[in-house]
Design a protein around this motif. Structure first.
Motif, short mmCIF file in Angstrom:
data_model
loop_
_atom_site.label_atom_id
_atom_site.label_comp_id
_atom_site.label_asym_id
_atom_site.label_seq_id
_atom_site.Cartn_x
_atom_site.Cartn_y
_atom_site.Cartn_z
N ALA A 211 -41.30 -16.13 -5.03
CA ALA A 211 -41.82 -16.59 -6.32
C ALA A 211 -42.94 -15.67 -6.80
N SER B 137 -37.94 -16.03 -7.96
CA SER B 137 -37.48 -17.41 -7.83
C SER B 137 -36.29 -17.62 -8.76
N TYR B 138 -35.52 -18.67 -8.50
CA TYR B 138 -34.41 -18.99 -9.39
C TYR B 138 -34.90 -19.16 -10.82
N GLU B 139 -36.02 -19.87 -10.97
CA GLU B 139 -36.57 -20.14 -12.30
C GLU B 139 -36.91 -18.85 -13.04
N ALA B 140 -37.44 -17.88 -12.31
CA ALA B 140 -37.82 -16.61 -12.94
C ALA B 140 -36.60 -15.74 -13.26
N CYS C 38 -33.19 -16.94 -13.70
CA CYS C 38 -32.00 -17.56 -14.30
C CYS C 38 -31.76 -17.15 -15.76
N GLU C 39 -32.79 -16.91 -16.51
CA GLU C 39 -32.57 -16.55 -17.91
C GLU C 39 -31.96 -15.15 -18.04
N ASP D 18 -32.42 -19.41 -1.32
CA ASP D 18 -33.70 -19.32 -0.62
C ASP D 18 -33.56 -20.04 0.71
N ASP E 104 -39.21 -27.58 -1.50
CA ASP E 104 -39.08 -28.37 -2.71
C ASP E 104 -40.45 -28.84 -3.18
#
Length: 166
Positions: A101, A106-109, A111-112, A121, A128
């Motif tokens: 992260a 991270s996935y959130e960073a 995915c777009e 991960d 979580d």
């Protein structure tokens, strides 16, 4: 043709969990690109010198992979990794808790910019944020977890406990 031919996996890995995971993917035909730290690489390289001067553990868990070194804290290395990820189907990482992260991985960073990228991960105690466990920020290794779980107390003999091989 093997089932995962045509799939590209980029991996930031060391020790056993992620290297063993991605070795399975490579055995099934995926192209696996292992990214290692310059100068030291995967510390499992130094476990022993049994296989023509190389670590048997490292050779066993990293067969069939490509490897390159990148200092991911360097901006140019981040650009190289970003280009790799545009062609990748999967990113696997088992870095220290929170490291991916902090690197923007991270996935959130991701995915777009990479909506089809599967991000895996791997952690010993889970990460979580909605349900953080008491060991969430700790590194985990097989022998440590076997000890903490009490598994070592039932393997080997009373005088010489031993780690389970599997």
């Amino acid at each position: 043709m093997r089932p995962l031919e045509g799939i590209t996996v980029v991996t930031l890995e060391h020790a056993i969990a992620a290297p063993f995971c991605t070795r399975q993917l490579a055995d099934l035909g995926a192209r696996v690109i292992k990214v290692e730290r310059p100068g030291v690489g995967d510390f499992a390289r130094g476990y022993d010198t049994r296989v023509h001067g190389q670590s048997s553990h490292f050779v066993w868990t990293n067969r069939s992979k490509e490897s390159l070194t990148l200092d991911l804290k360097h901006p140019q290395a981040s650009e190289v990794l970003a280009r790799l990820l545009t062609r990748a189907d999967v990113l696997v990482q088992n870095l220290a808790p929170g490291a991916a992260a902090r690197l923007g991985l991270s996935y959130e960073a991701l995915c777009e910019a990479h909506p089809a990228l599967i991000v895996c991960d791997i952690s010993g105690y889970g990460d979580d944020p909605a349900q953080p466990g008491p060991y969430r920020d700790k590194k985990a290794y097989d022998l440590l977890i076997q000890s903490e779980a009490g598994f070592l107390s039932i393997t080997g003999t009373p005088d010489e406990p031993s780690k389970a091989g599997c």
